[in-house]
Every structure is written in structure tokens, then in C-alpha cells.
Write a protein that holds these residues in place. Structure first.
Motif, PDB file in Angstrom:
ATOM      1  N   THR A  44      14.507  79.230  35.247  1.00 27.45           N
ATOM      2  CA  THR A  44      13.211  79.001  34.594  1.00 27.45           C
ATOM      3  C   THR A  44      13.226  79.526  33.160  1.00 27.45           C
ATOM      4  N   GLN A  82       7.361  75.073  37.067  1.00 31.00           N
ATOM      5  CA  GLN A  82       7.414  75.649  38.420  1.00 31.00           C
ATOM      6  C   GLN A  82       6.013  76.046  38.887  1.00 31.00           C
ATOM      7  N   ASP A 154      11.046  71.775  36.787  1.00 32.35           N
ATOM      8  CA  ASP A 154      11.445  73.052  37.380  1.00 32.35           C
ATOM      9  C   ASP A 154      10.970  73.074  38.829  1.00 32.35           C
ATOM     10  N   GLU A 155      11.892  72.960  39.750  1.00 31.54           N
ATOM     11  CA  GLU A 155      11.603  72.886  41.188  1.00 31.54           C
ATOM     12  C   GLU A 155      10.488  71.889  41.498  1.00 31.54           C
TER      13      GLU A 155
END
Ligand SMILES: Nc1ncnc2c1ncn2[C@@H]1O[C@H](COP(=O)(O)OP(=O)(O)OP(=O)(O)O)[C@@H](O)[C@H]1O
Ligand SMILES: [Mg+2]
Length: 300
Positions: A44, A82, A154-155
Motif C-alpha cells: 500500500t 484498500q 489495492d486489494e
């Protein structure tokens, strides 16, 4: 390769922690890159620096030959972070319209809806009333709103149900076919294996592996050959060969572990053990991940 993103010796230190340590890489147009690594590995932080949300302590980041925070760069990037946070008080359709209006060449609203699977009901709902998975869908739509050239997730699929997840990857494939460049982090190794043409494996703020999923899997030091054989048969003959590291039985199959699977095949025929249904076990990304991010220094 036409590099659209380059990191050169990038480091990010917080007070007591070096989150990203001297990382360098280049990503070309149209590449689909997965960033893998255990919790706290620096994924991240790296993504935040690429997006211009964090400033590197040292090193340089160039995007489209510009600095990350420049306006021309922002217009070419879409992102899904995220931590999903949504604007409150506005309906989904209004938010989409608003964000689209910031971009010079936004994606058509209908296309945006089709790509992301937002429903009529979602569009009428105020963002704060969406469920976690629906918020992700909105966040996906916002990432695509400006018709970006580079998309960073991000994810992205955390909290998505199976249908949403499949739809997400289906859309990502369609975007890659249009030549978009995609960078995503994930803890689902299968997603990286299926969707990425390149994987960066992060550990303790550094990249410990960079290659295609196949190349990374090939770095597992021990591969094996498996086969079916008469259970009464002694495999002692194979043990005599020093190239073979281990032999074990699992689910009616025999597994012969070695760094040289070609040699194992030769030995199986040479020793005439009557092996049937011979398969070379190429190794799984999970195993490579464990080896490369574990404490086993020899594996790296
Ligand atoms: N603002 C901050 N201040 C201090 N330390 C931070 C800060 N942000 C991140 N870190 C630390 O930097 C390291 C890397 O964090 P980062 O969020 O990049 O990890 P990650 O690879 O994304 O992990 P995850 O898989 O859990 O999302 C961690 O040790 C984290 O505690
Ligand atoms: Mg993270």
C-alpha cells in the motif's frame, strides 16, 4: 518496452519504520502487474507513492514521464484504494456524474454501469447506505470514470461475493484487451496467477521476486514428478540416485522430489518401475510465495 511508470531507488521511511526500501522497477504499457506480499510488506505504501498520496523519502517516481502529483498524470490514472470511503449525502448516480465531470474524456455513464455491474437500485441509493460489496462496486466505477490509461487497485476484491469477483476480473480482462495498464495488489494468489502477466513479490519493503507467474513458480527449488505405480512395488531403486531428494506417497500416487524433473523422468524409465499417468508437478504460487517470503534465506 514503452515504460509508463518507473520507480528508481524509492524508499519510504516513517518515524521508526522503513516501509519501502530502495525499490526500483519499470512497467510498460499494457502490462498487468500483481503486487503480492505478506501484511506490512510495503504494498500500500508503494501504491500510495505512485498515486502521489505519499512522498518518497528518497528516490524518484515518473509516470508518463511526469511527477505523480501533476494534473496530466492524475487524468490518466484511475484507482481503487484498500480503504473504501464514499461521499455521503449523494446518490450513486450523482457521484458518478460528478467524478466524470472532472475528467476531460470520461467514460460514458452507460458503459461505466455495464462494466461494473451497478444496478438501477444501486444508482438510486445514497452512497453511505450501500453494503460493503456495493461500495466496492461504486469504487470500481469511480476508478474507471475518467477512462484512465493506468488503473491501480489495492486489494480490489476483498469483501466481494463470488459473482462480483468474477465480474470484476471479467471487466479487468476487457480493459487489458483495450491496452490499459493495470497494477493490483492481492492476497488471493490465484487471482495473481490467473490475471497477471507479471508479479512483484514484496517482503519487508523490498522486491524479492519479479517475473511471470510461471517464472516465480519455477523458483521453487523442489519440483516433483508424480505417478501411479503398483503399491507392492519397492521404490528402493530410485532412492539410490543422488539427484532424487525425497520420495513419498499421497492419495495413491508416488511423488518424487528433485530439482531436475527431466532426470527423474529418465530414471523412471531406466529403472522400469512401470509408472503410469506420469505428471510433472510444476509447483504452486502458494509454495513459491511461502518460500520467497518466509525466513528461509536460501530460497531467496
Ligand atoms: N503512516 C504510517 N506511519 C507509520 N508506519 C506506517 C504508516 N503506513 C504504513 N506504515 C508501516 O509500513 C509498513 C508497510 O505498510 P503497508 O501498508 O505498505 O503494507 P501492505 O503491504 O500494504 O500490507 P497489507 O497486506 O496489510 O495491506 C507496515 O509495517 C506499516 O506498519
Ligand atoms: Mg495494504
Amino acid at each position: 518496452m514503452n515504460a509508463i511508470l518507473t520507480l528508481t531507488n524509492v524508499t519510504k521511511s516513517f518515524q521508526h519504520k522503513t516501509a519501502v526500501n530502495n525499490v526500483s522497477f519499470s512497467i510498460g504499457q499494457g502490462e498487468v502487474v500483481a503486487i503480492l506480499g505478506p501484511n506490512g510488506a510495503g504494498k500500500t505504501t508503494t501504491i500510495s507513492m505512485i498515486l502521489g498520496l505519499l512522498k518518497p523519502t528518497a528516490g524518484e517516481i515518473r509516470l508518463f514521464n511526469l511527477e505523480p502529483h501533476e494534473k496530466q498524470v492524475r487524468e490518466k490514472i484511475g484507482t481503487m484504494l484498500q480503504e473504501v470511503s464514499v461521499m455521503t449525502g449523494l446518490k450513486v448516480r450523482e457521484i458518478l456524474q460528478l467524478i466524470r465531470s472532472y475528467y476531460p474524456k470520461p467514460l460514458d455513464l452507460e458503459e461505466l454501469i455495464n462494466l461494473t455491474g451497478l444496478t438501477e437500485q444501486d444508482l438510486k441509493t445514497r452512497a453511505e447506505k450501500l453494503s460493503g460489496g456495493q461500495k466496492r462496486r461504486l469504487s470500481f466505477a469511480l476508478a474507471l470514470a475518467g477512462n484512465p490509461e493506468l488503473i491501480i487497485f489495492d486489494e480490489p476484491t476483498v469483501g466481494m461475493d463470488i459473482t462480483s469477483r468474477n465480474r470484476f476480473w471479467h471487466t479487468v480482462r476487457a480493459l487489458t484487451e483495450q491496452g490499459k495498464t493495470i497494477i493490483f495488489s492481492t492476497h488471493y494468489l490465484q487471482e495473481a496467477d490467473d490475471a497477471a502477466d507479471r508479479i512483484f513479490l514484496f517482503k519487508d519493503g523490498s522486491i524479492v521476486a519479479d517475473g511471470t507467474p510461471q517464472q516465480i513458480k519455477a523458483r521453487i527449488s523442489k519440483q516433483s514428478v508424480s505417478f501411479i505405480v503398483d503399491p507392492e512395488l519397492s521404490l528402493e531403486k530410485l532412492y539410490l540416485h543422488s539427484e532424487i531428494d525425497d520420495i513419498y506417497r499421497k492419495d495413491n500416487r508416488v511423488y518424487v522430489q528433485s530439482t531436475n524433473t527431466d532426470r527423474v523422468l529418465e530414471l523412471i524409465f531406466q529403472e522400469k518401475i512401470g509408472a503410469r499417468d506420469i505428471q510433472i508437478e510444476r509447483g504452486k504460487l502458494e509454495e513459491a510465495f511461502e518460500q520467497l517470503t518466509g525466513n528461509d534465506k536460501e530460497a531467496i
